[in-house]
Enzyme design. Structure first.
Site, PDB file in Angstrom:
ATOM      1  N   HIS A   1       5.703   0.230  -4.500  1.00 16.25           N
ATOM      2  CA  HIS A   1       5.657  -1.326  -4.808  1.00 16.25           C
ATOM      3  C   HIS A   1       7.281  -1.056  -4.959  1.00 16.25           C
ATOM      4  O   HIS A   1       8.515  -2.462  -4.813  1.00 16.25           O
ATOM      5  CB  HIS A   1       4.950  -1.623  -6.191  1.00 16.25           C
ATOM      6  CG  HIS A   1       3.746  -1.397  -5.767  1.00 16.25           C
ATOM      7  ND1 HIS A   1       3.320  -3.154  -4.938  1.00 16.25           N
ATOM      8  CD2 HIS A   1       2.687  -1.217  -6.166  1.00 16.25           C
ATOM      9  CE1 HIS A   1       1.811  -2.759  -4.416  1.00 16.25           C
ATOM     10  NE2 HIS A   1       1.321  -1.883  -5.422  1.00 16.25           N
TER      11      HIS A   1
ATOM     12  N   THR B   1       3.497   3.156  -7.027  1.00 15.85           N
ATOM     13  CA  THR B   1       3.786   2.459  -7.881  1.00 15.85           C
ATOM     14  C   THR B   1       5.399   2.465  -6.711  1.00 15.85           C
ATOM     15  O   THR B   1       6.048   1.583  -6.483  1.00 15.85           O
ATOM     16  CB  THR B   1       4.285   2.806  -9.145  1.00 15.85           C
ATOM     17  OG1 THR B   1       3.187   3.039  -9.203  1.00 15.85           O
ATOM     18  CG2 THR B   1       5.208   2.045  -9.423  1.00 15.85           C
TER      19      THR B   1
END
Length: 343
Positions: free
Chosen positions: A46, A43
């Protein structure tokens, strides 16, 4: 003078700035944590690339962390200064319908450290004391920093109701895929089939406890059928986040099978679904992405008692000053299942 601290601020996609900022002070019901280790999560990557939570920049990311208690605010009981801790990064209101069910991501007031608010790529962080979990002093910080990612895997297995003797396919043999394999082995799932394009990561997955590894996508379905008496898998865990893999996952489950939707896709991406077949075969799909509440406690227990081989996850580390290099080189180091920032 106001105390200060070093923090890595993601000022724009792909660009960190190391800054001297005010050190937070714990308010009522809060604990100030001196951070020791922070893992880099998928994450986080990202966010780094601007594909997730870009509207929250500039921000201090980081949510897979451990440290020691540096100070306590008013009305905090059960914690002591100096003890090692891990922290549940999901902050709900604590009283709504979803919080009462430990479904905190659905809380209307939900916040996540390092995603919707400043996180742990800093020397200190102040957090709600109710989310702080004391950790054994004899467990290394690099191991404790794995609590949050393992908690995500624990929750996925719990949501999918995986139990001993079930056949499970894991799509993706990256860091989380490897943790899925290890937890599945602990649960007693069999056979465990892992698919990934990387030969190196498949070898790691096999060493971690997978029974079968597949690198050729064209051979995956026949391999699954061959190892499940022609039925298909009881459960398929998508751990990459690609719509095409989700579509494939639906083809790999047996009648009455389950797809565990774990890998994060892009916003708005959809899955073609044969509704009639899903109904008649009583198939199911259930999402799960973040560990919270009891998941964190269970993950810490597993780590404390050595149920997870953490060797492959604790070899790569960078000081906070080199966080830009750590993120820039992340994709070029597939052998490092986890990279941690050391304070």
């Amino acid at each position: 003078m106001t105390p200060t601290m070093q923090a890595a601020v993601l000022i724009a996609p792909g660009k960190f700035a190391l800054r001297e900022i005010a050190r937070p002070e714990p308010g009522r019901g809060e604990a100030l944590i001196r951070i020791s280790r922070v893992g880099i999560c998928g994450t986080d990557m990202h966010i780094f690339h601007g594909n997730y939570a870009a509207e929250n920049l500039p921000m201090i990311p980081g949510h897979e962390f451990t440290g020691t208690i540096a100070a306590l605010g008013a009305d905090v009981d059960g914690l002591r200064i100096g003890e090692p801790v891990v922290v549940d990064m999901n902050i709900g209101c604590g009283t709504c319908f979803w919080c009462r069910r430990n479904e905190i991501l659905n809380c209307p007031d939900m916040q996540q450290m390092g995603i919707t608010m400043d996180g742990a790529f800093a020397e200190y962080i102040s957090v709600p004391a109710r989310l702080v979990i004391p950790a054994p002093a004899d467990v290394a910080p690099e191991v404790l920093a794995l609590t949050e990612p393992l908690a995500c895997v624990v929750r996925c297995a719990r949501k999918a109701n995986i139990t001993f003797g079930q056949s499970v396919v894991v799509l993706g043999a990256g860091p989380i895929g490897n943790l899925h394999v290890q937890l599945l082995r602990t649960i007693g799932a069999a056979p465990i089939i892992v698919a990934d394009l990387s030969e190196e990561r498949i070898e790691m997955a096999l060493a971690a406890g997978a029974d079968v590894g597949v690198t050729d996508p064209a051979k995956l379905k026949e391999t699954v059928l061959a190892h499940t008496q022609g039925r298909g898998a009881d459960v398929v865990i998508e751990s990459v986040g690609l719509p095409a893999l989700y579509e494939q996952a639906c083809e790999l489950i047996r009648k009455g099978g389950h797809v565990a939707a774990f890998g994060i896709t892009g916003a708005g991406e959809t899955l073609p679904l044969d509704i009639l077949r899903t109904i008649l075969q009583e198939n199911s799909i259930k999402g799960s992405v973040a560990g919270m509440g009891q998941d964190m406690h269970d993950a810490l227990t597993l780590l404390t008692h050595g149920r997870i081989d953490t060797t492959l996850f604790t070899g790569a580390s960078y000081p906070l000053a080199d966080i830009q290099r750590a993120f820039d080189s992340f994709a070029d180091r597939p052998q490092d299942l986890k990279t941690q920032i050391v304070m």
